[in-house]
Write an enzyme that holds these catalytic residues in place. Structure first.
Site, short mmCIF file in Angstrom:
data_model
loop_
_atom_site.label_atom_id
_atom_site.label_comp_id
_atom_site.label_asym_id
_atom_site.label_seq_id
_atom_site.Cartn_x
_atom_site.Cartn_y
_atom_site.Cartn_z
N GLU A 1 0.83 -1.22 0.00
CA GLU A 1 0.00 0.00 0.00
C GLU A 1 0.86 1.26 0.00
OE1 GLU A 1 -3.13 -0.04 -0.53
OE2 GLU A 1 -3.31 -2.21 -0.36
N ASP B 1 3.88 -4.10 -5.83
CA ASP B 1 4.43 -5.39 -5.36
C ASP B 1 5.95 -5.33 -5.33
OD1 ASP B 1 1.99 -6.54 -4.97
OD2 ASP B 1 2.06 -7.89 -6.70
#
Ligand SMILES: [Zn+2]
Length: 420
Positions: free
Chosen positions: A278, A365
């Site tokens: 995030e 990611d």
């Protein structure tokens, strides 16, 4: 029917057909893989859970098809039966064409049109989600949520709508620029105050209790230079067993929010990796880019409405009288019709938006992996989330291409491993 009415009808049917076809394609693909756990998922997911994920995917998909067909039939009926121009005329006769009355018309129409969707929402929550043991919403919460949503729309949406309509009279030909600017300013304000004012109306937020998890996450925030005032836990379990994490607000007001369901499902390193992902969205400026695109979208939408409001053929196609000029009453039909036709157009843009969005997910990611110094925690977290949420593990590539904002579990794992 006018030529444009026929074009609009064809566009609506084309969109609906494409959606139903994609959905069938995906259902067939899922069924074809239903008999045994595919090789790639052996040891990741057990037979029983895999079966449940198939049932859940098919259940949601079939329900979605029915809702979709219902929507299209309703849309066509509303657009081509003449009910809208009839209601508009009745309304203006009784209440006049002041901006308060015109905002009222749009408001009442929007509410009337949203009522048929209620039984579908009820079924999805209390039958479908319930069947797979996801639902934790009580009837009381469900009704209260809708009432609160309605009140917020009255208190915030109605004045904004009235202001936008007033701008048409105040600013003339360039009204759409002013209107878009006001709407964007309002959205930014909402983003800023929502965590403090609106979200607490629906959920309870508590600071993450002292302990190793809290220390770990604050250390991560510091390490990645992500200033945050607080990390909070939200009672997501009040409505559903699905899990999530997000951050809300800007700058000083920003806080990181973890669903209690997520905290219950993941280990500390896994939670840290999810948060790192995030934070990656923020650090790689994805949040700003998305905001930029959505702001551009508001301006394009208002430009389109302003243009359509000047086209006689557009009004005639749906039975409205076209008077032209810059009065709220002359623009309101274009606003209403644009809102009704929005999905017909936006559907064809969704593959592009989702290609972009999936690229951002890979990026986040990669950021998480670099920050964590390893990929295993995130892989483990993604697997668990996919399992707990009964995600479709075998979507048809074309279906995923059109609808998925995130790459599939396998794609993400592959990227996390190969770029290591
Ligand atoms: Zn993400």
């Amino acid at each position: 029917m006018s030529p444009f009415a026929i074009i609009a009808l064809v566009l609506i049917l084309a969109r609906a057909t494409a959606e139903l076809w994609l959905s069938r394609l995906n259902q067939r693909h899922v069924r074809a893989h239903a008999n045994e756990v595919p090789d790639a998922f052996r040891g990741i997911i057990d037979e029983a859970t895999y079966r449940r994920s198939i049932d859940y995917t098919l259940g949601k998909s079939c329900f979605g098809d029915i809702a979709n067909v219902f929507d299209v039939v309703l849309l066509i009926a509303v657009l081509f039966s003449g009910v809208l121009p009839w209601a508009f005329e009745r309304f203006t006769k009784n209440f006049g064409t002041s901006m308060v009355a015109m905002a009222g018309f749009l408001f009442v129409t929007a509410i009337a049109l949203s009522i048929p969707a209620l039984p579908f929402a009820w079924y999805a929550q209390f039958k479908l989600e319930e069947r797979f043991d996801f639902n934790t919403t009580s009837m009381k919460t469900w009704i209260l949520d809708r009432m609160k949503g309605f009140l917020l729309t009255v208190l915030l949406g109605y004045p904004l709508l009235a202001l936008v309509l007033k701008l048409i009279e105040w600013t003339g030909a360039n009204w759409w620029l002013w209107a878009a600017a006001v709407v964007v300013a309002f959205q930014l304000l909402l983003l800023l105050i929502a965590p403090a004012v609106i979200m607490p109306l629906f959920n309870r937020f508590t600071p993450l209790p002292e302990g190793t998890l809290r220390e770990r996450l604050f250390a991560l925030a510091q390490r990645t230079d992500f200033p945050t005032r607080s990390i909070e836990m939200m009672d997501g379990s009040k409505r559903s067993r699905h899990s999530n994490a997000f951050f809300a607000g800007f700058g000083h007001f920003r806080k990181i929010v973890l669903f209690d369901t997520l905290i219950a499902q993941l280990t500390e390193p896994e939670l840290e990796s999810v948060l790192a992902h995030e934070i990656g969205h923020y650090k790689k400026r994805h949040v700003m880019k998305l905001l930029g695109v959505s702001i551009a979208g508001v301006f394009v939408t208002f430009a389109a409405i302003a243009w359509l409001a000047r086209q006689q053929w557009f009004y005639r196609a749906f039975g409205f009288e076209h008077q032209g000029g810059f009065a709220a009453a002359n623009v309101v039909p274009a606003m209403l019709l644009s809102a009704l036709l929005a999905r017909t157009i936006s559907f064809w843009l969704s593959p592009l938006i989702h290609i972009w969005s999936r690229r951002l997910e890979y990026d986040a990611d990669a950021f998480a992996r670099t920050t964590m110094g390893e990929a295993q925690s995130l892989i483990q977290a993604l697997r668990k989330l996919s399992e707990k949420n009964l995600s479709n593990l075998t979507p048809h590539p074309l279906y995923g291409g059109v609808y998925y904002s995130h790459p599939t579990l396998l794609e993400r794992e592959r990227a996390l491993r190969t770029t290591a």
